[in-house]
Design a protein around this motif. Structure first.
Motif, short mmCIF file in Angstrom:
data_model
loop_
_atom_site.label_atom_id
_atom_site.label_comp_id
_atom_site.label_asym_id
_atom_site.label_seq_id
_atom_site.Cartn_x
_atom_site.Cartn_y
_atom_site.Cartn_z
N ALA A 130 -78.24 -121.33 9.74
CA ALA A 130 -77.08 -121.77 10.69
C ALA A 130 -77.44 -121.23 12.00
O ALA A 130 -77.37 -122.01 13.06
CB ALA A 130 -75.58 -121.38 10.18
N ALA A 131 -77.62 -120.07 12.36
CA ALA A 131 -78.02 -119.63 13.29
C ALA A 131 -79.24 -120.09 14.21
O ALA A 131 -79.34 -120.36 15.64
CB ALA A 131 -78.11 -118.19 13.54
N GLN A 132 -80.32 -120.39 13.60
CA GLN A 132 -81.64 -120.89 14.02
C GLN A 132 -81.41 -122.55 14.07
O GLN A 132 -82.07 -122.83 14.98
CB GLN A 132 -82.82 -120.48 13.11
CG GLN A 132 -82.91 -118.96 13.26
CD GLN A 132 -84.03 -118.52 11.96
OE1 GLN A 132 -85.16 -119.52 11.92
NE2 GLN A 132 -84.20 -117.51 11.54
N TYR A 133 -80.88 -123.19 13.15
CA TYR A 133 -80.65 -124.71 13.11
C TYR A 133 -79.19 -125.23 13.50
O TYR A 133 -78.86 -126.06 12.82
CB TYR A 133 -81.32 -125.32 12.20
CG TYR A 133 -82.83 -124.71 11.75
CD1 TYR A 133 -83.87 -125.17 12.47
CD2 TYR A 133 -83.01 -123.72 10.96
CE1 TYR A 133 -85.40 -124.60 12.49
CE2 TYR A 133 -84.24 -123.18 10.63
CZ TYR A 133 -85.27 -123.66 11.49
OH TYR A 133 -86.58 -123.06 11.21
N ARG A 134 -78.62 -124.45 14.42
CA ARG A 134 -77.10 -124.71 14.57
C ARG A 134 -77.04 -126.36 14.79
O ARG A 134 -76.01 -126.84 14.24
CB ARG A 134 -76.55 -123.99 15.59
CG ARG A 134 -75.13 -124.35 15.94
CD ARG A 134 -74.75 -123.85 17.26
NE ARG A 134 -73.35 -124.12 17.60
CZ ARG A 134 -72.64 -125.12 17.94
NH1 ARG A 134 -73.78 -126.12 18.26
NH2 ARG A 134 -71.34 -125.33 18.30
N SER A 135 -77.77 -127.13 15.29
CA SER A 135 -77.42 -128.47 16.00
C SER A 135 -77.67 -129.36 14.75
O SER A 135 -77.32 -130.52 14.50
CB SER A 135 -78.34 -128.83 16.81
OG SER A 135 -79.74 -128.95 16.51
N VAL A 137 -76.70 -128.60 11.42
CA VAL A 137 -75.57 -127.87 10.56
C VAL A 137 -74.03 -128.73 10.94
O VAL A 137 -73.59 -128.36 12.01
CB VAL A 137 -75.67 -126.41 10.44
CG1 VAL A 137 -74.41 -126.15 9.18
CG2 VAL A 137 -76.93 -126.16 9.88
N THR A 231 -72.04 -115.52 13.10
CA THR A 231 -71.97 -116.78 12.24
C THR A 231 -70.63 -117.44 12.93
O THR A 231 -70.39 -118.45 13.01
CB THR A 231 -72.06 -116.69 10.81
OG1 THR A 231 -73.34 -115.99 10.52
CG2 THR A 231 -71.98 -118.03 10.24
N LEU A 234 -70.65 -118.86 16.11
CA LEU A 234 -71.59 -120.35 16.26
C LEU A 234 -70.60 -121.52 16.53
O LEU A 234 -71.28 -122.31 16.98
CB LEU A 234 -72.30 -120.61 15.26
CG LEU A 234 -73.33 -119.43 14.80
CD1 LEU A 234 -74.09 -119.87 13.48
CD2 LEU A 234 -74.51 -119.49 16.17
N ILE A 236 -69.31 -123.34 14.13
CA ILE A 236 -69.56 -124.34 13.06
C ILE A 236 -68.49 -124.10 12.26
O ILE A 236 -67.78 -123.50 11.81
CB ILE A 236 -70.93 -123.84 12.32
CG1 ILE A 236 -72.14 -123.98 13.19
CG2 ILE A 236 -70.95 -125.11 10.99
CD1 ILE A 236 -73.27 -123.61 12.33
N THR A 238 -66.44 -123.95 9.18
CA THR A 238 -66.70 -123.01 8.27
C THR A 238 -65.15 -122.96 7.34
O THR A 238 -64.24 -122.73 7.38
CB THR A 238 -67.00 -121.44 8.65
OG1 THR A 238 -68.27 -121.67 9.47
CG2 THR A 238 -67.35 -120.75 7.63
N SER A 301 -75.89 -129.48 20.10
CA SER A 301 -76.47 -127.95 20.27
C SER A 301 -75.88 -127.35 21.36
O SER A 301 -75.64 -127.82 22.33
CB SER A 301 -77.94 -128.06 20.17
OG SER A 301 -78.54 -129.09 21.31
#
Length: 301
Positions: A130-135, A137, A231, A234, A236, A238, A301
């Motif tokens: 999730a941190a690397q590909y946040r956009s 997720v 996380t 971020l 996102i 959750t 993103s």
């Protein structure tokens, strides 16, 4: 730790042997990955990341529930599990995150909303992803996550940092230790027996114990508060789920997870052990579907 094969590993994963095995297979940069992409073709995709020992079959009950509710699912066996390659590499979050990223990319799923689910060790992998590909997720669901126990001087992970000791323990007592671990995962003895049979069947392939114990060496299962905290920052949406009788990642860690992750929704599943998606797939689906249906769409993103 040097690659090894134990006496109980009497099967090999090859192109020919995979012809008789369930699932689909794809060659990625680190090796062949065992996966299943199933369900309604127009449904949002739910990507699932599993625990230390489990093959993709672990998710079958939850997959059926999600399909019935209009969601598409992508499950895979992490390297060293199920019918994925036993790669001779460092088994850490970088490896498993790259596997998920390459798999979704090769299957053409990166342009659609993706709902990420991680359980136990898979929760740590999911948070890293999730941190690397946040956009890419849309939502993140964390179930009974590893990582919140405090490091101890005598913990198995510390002892296994020695290549020599790790190799000796894995060869001589590895299977016995894993069987003992599996016995603590679920409340229902019948489900526990099925789980053990499922995992032990995939451990018959050469390099399986090497993969599990190399993971124990290189993927920290304790003291991961910072990963949870990052996380939570971020943004996102959750969902946090936990079994009330979880003996592997005890419920006492629930409040810490809530404080760090800051989930929009949290829920404790009654009469449930460590493996909620396997033990209580309908209850997990109820929580997951109501959560993701309210938040379908791609994050900026």
């Amino acid at each position: 730790m040097k690659y090894f094969v134990t006496s109980g590993e009497d099967r090999k994963l090859t192109a020919d042997s995979r012809n008789a095995l369930r699932g689909s297979f794809i060659e990625l940069s680190d090796g062949v990955t065992h996966y299943e992409l199933t369900g309604p073709e127009d449904g949002d995709v739910v990507l699932m990341a599993g625990g230390l020992t489990i093959p993709l079959f672990y998710w079958d009950g939850l997959v059926s529930e999600l399909h019935a509710r209009g969601l598409r699912t992508l499950t895979c066996s992490a390297y060293g599990r199920g019918y994925s390659d036993r790669v001779q590499a460092r088994y850490d979050e970088t490896l498993f995150t790259r596997q998920l990223a390459e798999l979704t990319g090769r299957l053409g799923l990166t342009a659609r909303p993706l709902h990420l689910v991680g359980t136990s060790m898979g929760a740590l992998v999911s948070m890293t992803y999730a941190a690397q590909y946040r956009s890419s997720v849309s939502t993140l669901t964390i179930v009974g996550p590893a990582g919140l126990a405090k490091p101890r001087l005598a913990s198995p992970n510390r002892l296994l940092r020695s290549d020599l000791l790790a190799g000796v323990v894995a060869r001589r007592r590895g299977l016995q230790l894993l069987q003992g671990h599996l016995g603590h995962n679920v409340r229902d003895p019948e489900l526990g027996a099925k789980l053990t049979e499922m995992v032990l069947g995939s451990l018959r392939f050469e390099g399986s114990l090497y993969a599990v114990f190399d993971t124990l060496q290189h993927l920290p299962f304790t003291g991961r508060d910072d990963l949870f905290r990052r996380t939570g920052a971020l943004g996102i949406p959750t969902l946090l789920l936990w079994g009330d009788e979880d003996d592997v990642t005890p419920l006492v860690q629930f409040d810490t997870a809530r404080a760090l992750l800051k989930p929009q929704k949290h829920h404790v599943i009654n009469k449930c052990g460590h493996m909620a998606p396997y033990e209580r797939p309908r209850d997990v689906a109820d929580q997951l579907v109501s959560f993701v249906s309210a938040r379908a769409g791609r994050l900026d993103s």
